[in-house]
Motif scaffolding. Structure first.
Motif, PDB file in Angstrom:
ATOM      1  N   UNK A   1      23.613 -33.029   8.546  1.00 46.71           N
ATOM      2  CA  UNK A   1      24.355 -34.280   8.671  1.00 46.71           C
ATOM      3  C   UNK A   1      25.774 -34.017   9.131  1.00 46.71           C
ATOM      4  N   UNK A   2      26.602 -35.008   8.959  1.00 46.69           N
ATOM      5  CA  UNK A   2      28.011 -34.844   9.314  1.00 46.69           C
ATOM      6  C   UNK A   2      28.637 -33.818   8.372  1.00 46.69           C
ATOM      7  N   UNK A   3      29.771 -33.310   8.773  1.00 43.10           N
ATOM      8  CA  UNK A   3      30.465 -32.300   7.965  1.00 43.10           C
ATOM      9  C   UNK A   3      30.755 -32.824   6.557  1.00 43.10           C
ATOM     10  N   UNK A   4      31.183 -34.063   6.478  1.00 42.56           N
ATOM     11  CA  UNK A   4      31.516 -34.671   5.181  1.00 42.56           C
ATOM     12  C   UNK A   4      30.258 -34.875   4.333  1.00 42.56           C
ATOM     13  N   UNK A   5      29.186 -35.379   4.955  1.00 35.39           N
ATOM     14  CA  UNK A   5      27.942 -35.626   4.221  1.00 35.39           C
ATOM     15  C   UNK A   5      27.360 -34.331   3.671  1.00 35.39           C
ATOM     16  N   UNK A   6      27.359 -33.286   4.489  1.00 40.27           N
ATOM     17  CA  UNK A   6      26.827 -31.990   4.051  1.00 40.27           C
ATOM     18  C   UNK A   6      27.670 -31.431   2.910  1.00 40.27           C
ATOM     19  N   UNK A   7      28.980 -31.534   3.024  1.00 39.52           N
ATOM     20  CA  UNK A   7      29.872 -31.017   1.973  1.00 39.52           C
ATOM     21  C   UNK A   7      29.636 -31.743   0.645  1.00 39.52           C
ATOM     22  N   UNK A   8      29.489 -33.067   0.696  1.00 39.86           N
ATOM     23  CA  UNK A   8      29.232 -33.841  -0.533  1.00 39.86           C
ATOM     24  C   UNK A   8      27.924 -33.419  -1.171  1.00 39.86           C
ATOM     25  N   UNK A   9      26.854 -33.381  -0.369  1.00 37.16           N
ATOM     26  CA  UNK A   9      25.533 -33.063  -0.903  1.00 37.16           C
ATOM     27  C   UNK A   9      25.499 -31.657  -1.491  1.00 37.16           C
ATOM     28  N   UNK A  10      26.064 -30.711  -0.776  1.00 31.64           N
ATOM     29  CA  UNK A  10      26.084 -29.324  -1.245  1.00 31.64           C
ATOM     30  C   UNK A  10      26.861 -29.203  -2.555  1.00 31.64           C
ATOM     31  N   UNK A  11      28.003 -29.890  -2.629  1.00 29.07           N
ATOM     32  CA  UNK A  11      28.822 -29.842  -3.849  1.00 29.07           C
ATOM     33  C   UNK A  11      28.055 -30.421  -5.046  1.00 29.07           C
ATOM     34  N   UNK A  12      27.390 -31.570  -4.846  1.00 28.35           N
ATOM     35  CA  UNK A  12      26.658 -32.196  -5.946  1.00 28.35           C
ATOM     36  C   UNK A  12      25.488 -31.331  -6.410  1.00 28.35           C
ATOM     37  N   UNK A  13      24.814 -30.691  -5.461  1.00 27.91           N
ATOM     38  CA  UNK A  13      23.696 -29.809  -5.829  1.00 27.91           C
ATOM     39  C   UNK A  13      24.222 -28.623  -6.626  1.00 27.91           C
ATOM     40  N   UNK A  14      25.288 -28.010  -6.155  1.00 27.20           N
ATOM     41  CA  UNK A  14      25.859 -26.859  -6.873  1.00 27.20           C
ATOM     42  C   UNK A  14      26.360 -27.262  -8.257  1.00 27.20           C
ATOM     43  N   UNK A  15      26.981 -28.447  -8.364  1.00 22.24           N
ATOM     44  CA  UNK A  15      27.450 -28.921  -9.671  1.00 22.24           C
ATOM     45  C   UNK A  15      26.292 -29.074 -10.643  1.00 22.24           C
ATOM     46  N   UNK A  16      25.189 -29.645 -10.176  1.00 26.25           N
ATOM     47  CA  UNK A  16      24.025 -29.821 -11.048  1.00 26.25           C
ATOM     48  C   UNK A  16      23.514 -28.465 -11.512  1.00 26.25           C
ATOM     49  N   UNK A  17      23.391 -27.543 -10.587  1.00 22.26           N
ATOM     50  CA  UNK A  17      22.800 -26.246 -10.934  1.00 22.26           C
ATOM     51  C   UNK A  17      23.714 -25.397 -11.811  1.00 22.26           C
ATOM     52  N   UNK A  18      25.018 -25.557 -11.687  1.00 23.99           N
ATOM     53  CA  UNK A  18      25.926 -24.776 -12.532  1.00 23.99           C
ATOM     54  C   UNK A  18      26.076 -25.381 -13.920  1.00 23.99           C
ATOM     55  N   UNK A  19      25.773 -26.658 -14.084  1.00 22.48           N
ATOM     56  CA  UNK A  19      25.879 -27.290 -15.398  1.00 22.48           C
ATOM     57  C   UNK A  19      24.545 -27.359 -16.123  1.00 22.48           C
ATOM     58  N   UNK A  20      23.456 -27.017 -15.449  1.00 20.89           N
ATOM     59  CA  UNK A  20      22.148 -27.052 -16.088  1.00 20.89           C
ATOM     60  C   UNK A  20      21.926 -25.768 -16.874  1.00 20.89           C
ATOM     61  N   UNK A  21      21.014 -25.765 -17.834  1.00 18.60           N
ATOM     62  CA  UNK A  21      20.777 -24.574 -18.652  1.00 18.60           C
ATOM     63  C   UNK A  21      20.081 -23.436 -17.897  1.00 18.60           C
TER      64      UNK A  21
END
Length: 119
Positions: free
Chosen positions: A86-106
């Motif tokens: 996607x656009x640079x902004x869309x990719x950055x948002x999605x990647x950040x949210x995925x990483x946040x989920x995975x770093x806060x999950x057990x």
């Protein structure tokens, strides 16, 4: 000599002439096409299970405007690719949210290995 009312009267003339009266020509507009960015995250199968829970991937894709594709695993491989396009902004948002989920999950933290291409 024709008056202005005769030119706009659709009941006069041949069907081709009537059609010409209906057609309006719009000026062409220039649309700037935004470049799409494509990156890939390398994730293990446990992380993929976390992403697939509760429709997380679909929600992130919808909210960010980024297309997210989870590539099927190769036989015997514990690692999978997740493509973000996607656009640079869309990719950055999605990647950040995925990483946040995975770093806060057990589960184990995300492998931050990333590759990127532009088209």
């Amino acid at each position: 000599m024709e008056n202005q009312n005769d030119k706009n009267d659709l009941s006069r003339g041949t069907p081709a002439e009537q059609a010409k009266k209906l057609v309006t020509v719009a000026e062409p507009s220039i649309v700037k096409e935004e470049k799409k960015l494509r990156i890939a995250l390398h994730l293990n199968n446990d992380d993929i299970k976390i992403l697939k829970r509760n429709g997380f991937v679909k929600g992130v894709a919808r909210r960010s405007g980024c297309q997210i594709d989870i590539i099927p695993p190769k036989e015997g491989d514990d690692e999978r690719l997740v493509h973000f396009t996607g656009s640079k902004i869309a990719v950055a948002k999605a990647k950040r949210w995925v990483k946040e989920l995975l770093t806060t999950s057990p589960s184990a933290p995300v492998d931050a290995t990333t590759s990127a291409t532009t088209s």
